[in-house]
Design a protein around this motif. Structure first.
Motif, mmCIF file in Angstrom:
data_model
loop_
_atom_site.group_PDB
_atom_site.id
_atom_site.type_symbol
_atom_site.label_atom_id
_atom_site.label_comp_id
_atom_site.label_asym_id
_atom_site.label_seq_id
_atom_site.Cartn_x
_atom_site.Cartn_y
_atom_site.Cartn_z
ATOM 1 N N UNK A 78 2.230 -25.578 31.379
ATOM 2 C CA UNK A 78 3.026 -26.377 30.747
ATOM 3 C C UNK A 78 4.067 -27.227 31.761
ATOM 4 N N UNK A 79 4.373 -28.360 31.454
ATOM 5 C CA UNK A 79 5.276 -29.196 32.085
ATOM 6 C C UNK A 79 5.268 -29.130 33.664
ATOM 7 N N UNK A 117 -1.115 -36.500 32.228
ATOM 8 C CA UNK A 117 -0.230 -36.060 31.126
ATOM 9 C C UNK A 117 0.563 -34.831 31.534
ATOM 10 N N UNK A 118 1.782 -34.515 31.119
ATOM 11 C CA UNK A 118 2.555 -33.571 31.544
ATOM 12 C C UNK A 118 3.170 -32.810 30.257
ATOM 13 N N UNK A 119 3.671 -31.764 30.265
ATOM 14 C CA UNK A 119 4.248 -31.130 28.942
ATOM 15 C C UNK A 119 3.439 -30.229 28.168
ATOM 16 N N UNK A 155 -7.314 -22.432 22.305
ATOM 17 C CA UNK A 155 -6.301 -23.347 21.711
ATOM 18 C C UNK A 155 -5.916 -24.292 22.765
ATOM 19 N N UNK A 156 -6.744 -24.691 23.926
ATOM 20 C CA UNK A 156 -6.287 -25.576 24.834
ATOM 21 C C UNK A 156 -6.844 -26.749 24.817
ATOM 22 N N UNK A 157 -6.074 -27.719 25.090
ATOM 23 C CA UNK A 157 -6.711 -29.149 25.528
ATOM 24 C C UNK A 157 -7.207 -29.206 26.876
#
Length: 201
Positions: A78-79, A117-119, A155-157
């Motif tokens: 994440x991030x 993408x980040x976050x 549940x991971x993109x």
């Protein structure tokens, strides 16, 4: 008959680089990075080596057991974009290692990094390569299936950049969606950033 897949080990580094070199030598993006064929033949493997080394360091590489296809994966926290070490310029380092006089090596690294993408934590398919004579046989889909199943389970993109229309169509069949903003290489082809939400059922 199904495709048997296993995790590559560091001692197979040169084999992986050779496979990627062959698979991407005539890819539109590789042709843009190295527009002169002689230079591409001489330096392209160094770029594939940089990608392979980075993946062995921070990710994992899946290999078809018969040596015909390979996938480079990263689990991105994440991030992640906010956690880069201060003062470390990865794009410049890649250029210095691969082809110091070729600004396009650095340029493409910066453009794809800016589009990433980040976050949200996600799985990143850095690249997937299939030997040219075996393309179109479903090897890419077979290599991706176990990781995408894990994404759905946890549940991971997932995220990737498609470098040609053929691969983009494959990724769309697997549930990836174009983010809407292409990476347009100056006077060159486009890459299509694609995102896949975890799927159920």
């Amino acid at each position: 008959m199904g495709v048997r897949i296993r995790r590559a080990v560091v001692s197979e580094r040169d084999f992986v680089v050779g496979l990627l070199d062959e698979a991407f030598m005539d890819d539109p993006v590789s042709r843009w990075v190295f527009p002169e064929e002689e230079r591409r033949r001489a330096r392209h493997a160094y770029l594939m080596g940089a990608f392979t080394d980075a993946t062995f360091a921070d990710g994992y590489i899946d290999l078809a057991e018969d040596g015909t296809a390979v996938a480079l994966w990263m689990d991105v926290p994440e991030a992640a974009g906010e956690d880069q070490e201060e003062g470390v310029d990865g794009a410049a380092q890649v250029r210095a290692a691969v082809d110091p006089d070729n600004e396009r090596v650095e340029q493409i690294a910066r453009l794809t990094e800016a589009a990433h993408p980040t976050g949200r934590a996600h799985v990143y398919l850095w690249m997937i390569g299939v030997r040219p004579e075996r393309q179109g046989e479903g090897l890419g889909t077979a290599l991706m299936a176990p990781v995408l199943e894990r994404c759905d389970r946890e549940g991971l993109p997932a995220y990737l950049e498609a470098s040609n229309a053929r691969s983009r169509a494959l990724y769309e069949r697997l549930g990836f969606v174009f983010t809407g903003t292409a990476v347009d290489l100056p006077d060159g082809p486009s890459l299509w950033p694609m995102w896949r939400e975890p799927q159920s059922g």
